[in-house]
Design a protein around this motif. Structure first.
Motif, PDB file in Angstrom:
ATOM      1  N   HIS A  78      13.097 -12.068 -45.442  1.00 15.52           N
ATOM      2  CA  HIS A  78      13.392 -11.672 -46.819  1.00 15.52           C
ATOM      3  C   HIS A  78      13.423 -10.139 -46.817  1.00 15.52           C
ATOM      4  CE1 HIS A  78      12.640 -15.706 -48.448  1.00 15.52           C
ATOM      5  NE2 HIS A  78      11.692 -15.779 -47.531  1.00 15.52           N
TER       6      HIS A  78
ATOM      7  N   ASN B  62      13.011  -8.988 -54.083  1.00 14.66           N
ATOM      8  CA  ASN B  62      13.890 -10.129 -54.362  1.00 14.66           C
ATOM      9  C   ASN B  62      13.636 -11.198 -53.294  1.00 14.66           C
ATOM     10  OD1 ASN B  62      15.888 -11.984 -54.871  1.00 14.66           O
ATOM     11  ND2 ASN B  62      17.586 -10.569 -54.602  1.00 14.66           N
ATOM     12  N   VAL B  63      12.645 -12.065 -53.549  1.00 16.84           N
ATOM     13  CA  VAL B  63      12.274 -13.075 -52.549  1.00 16.84           C
ATOM     14  C   VAL B  63      13.338 -14.147 -52.394  1.00 16.84           C
ATOM     15  CG1 VAL B  63       9.796 -12.705 -52.720  1.00 16.84           C
ATOM     16  CG2 VAL B  63      10.906 -14.359 -54.237  1.00 16.84           C
ATOM     17  N   ASN B  64      14.296 -14.209 -53.308  1.00 16.28           N
ATOM     18  CA  ASN B  64      15.372 -15.196 -53.185  1.00 16.28           C
ATOM     19  C   ASN B  64      16.408 -14.794 -52.137  1.00 16.28           C
ATOM     20  OD1 ASN B  64      14.314 -16.933 -55.132  1.00 16.28           O
ATOM     21  ND2 ASN B  64      15.217 -15.716 -56.781  1.00 16.28           N
ATOM     22  N   LYS B  65      16.479 -13.509 -51.803  1.00 17.36           N
ATOM     23  CA  LYS B  65      17.398 -13.056 -50.767  1.00 17.36           C
ATOM     24  C   LYS B  65      16.808 -13.431 -49.415  1.00 17.36           C
ATOM     25  CE  LYS B  65      20.046  -9.182 -49.040  1.00 17.36           C
ATOM     26  NZ  LYS B  65      20.383  -7.780 -49.177  1.00 17.36           N
ATOM     27  N   LEU B  66      17.586 -14.137 -48.617  1.00 20.17           N
ATOM     28  CA  LEU B  66      17.104 -14.653 -47.347  1.00 20.17           C
ATOM     29  C   LEU B  66      18.157 -14.445 -46.272  1.00 20.17           C
ATOM     30  CD1 LEU B  66      14.893 -16.549 -45.941  1.00 20.17           C
ATOM     31  CD2 LEU B  66      16.522 -18.384 -46.427  1.00 20.17           C
TER      32      LEU B  66
ATOM     33  N   ASP C  14      13.453 -16.680 -40.504  1.00 20.82           N
ATOM     34  CA  ASP C  14      14.006 -16.198 -41.768  1.00 20.82           C
ATOM     35  C   ASP C  14      13.318 -14.903 -42.152  1.00 20.82           C
ATOM     36  OD1 ASP C  14      15.619 -18.481 -42.020  1.00 20.82           O
ATOM     37  OD2 ASP C  14      14.046 -19.580 -43.080  1.00 20.82           O
TER      38      ASP C  14
END
Length: 149
Positions: free
Chosen positions: A59, A64-68, A57
């Protein structure tokens, strides 16, 4: 040395890794690093279509650590790499196309934990090949990027 046909890049550039579905990734150009490396999480060796691969994975947006982005790539090699802190580790190596400005070519990238680093990817000297010169006083000469460091 003939510098006439060389492309000048800055110490920071923005690249695309199209097979990994990554656009405008800010990278630190590092002529002291032989191989390029990228920050990856959940690195797992798998078999896909009978071939040894690695799933991981990324990032791609440090803000924006939520974007993966979940990726799978064939394993090109496994190498012992010495990091900047002097410690060695075994890393998976993948080969993938890269775009920098108008240039497109294939590079090797090692997968590692760069969570403590300012940039998710180091662009090493093997990736630079013989086509680029680095102007360490400049940033984003071949790409658009946020010039603020």
């Amino acid at each position: 040395m003939n510098t006439e046909n060389k492309i000048i890049i800055g110490r920071l550039e923005s690249i695309d890794l199209p097979l990994l579905k990554i656009k405008d990734l800010q990278v630190r150009v590092d002529t002291g690093a032989k191989t390029s490396s990228i920050h990856a999480d959940n690195i797992v060796k798998i078999i896909k279509d009978g071939k040894k691969c690695v799933s991981f994975d990324i990032h791609p947006d440090i803000h924006n650590v939520n974007k993966l982005i979940s990726c799978v790539a064939p394993i090109s090699d496994i190498r012992k790499i010495k990091s900047s802190n002097g410690e060695s580790e075994q890393r998976y190596v993948i080969k993938t196309p890269v775009t920098l400005g108008a240039q497109k070519w294939e590079i090797e990238i090692t997968l590692t934990n760069r969570a403590d680093m300012n940039y998710l990817m180091l662009f090493g000297r093997e990736a630079l090949g013989t086509q680029f010169l680095v102007d360490a006083s400049e940033v984003f000469l071949q790409s658009t990027g946020d010039a603020a460091e």
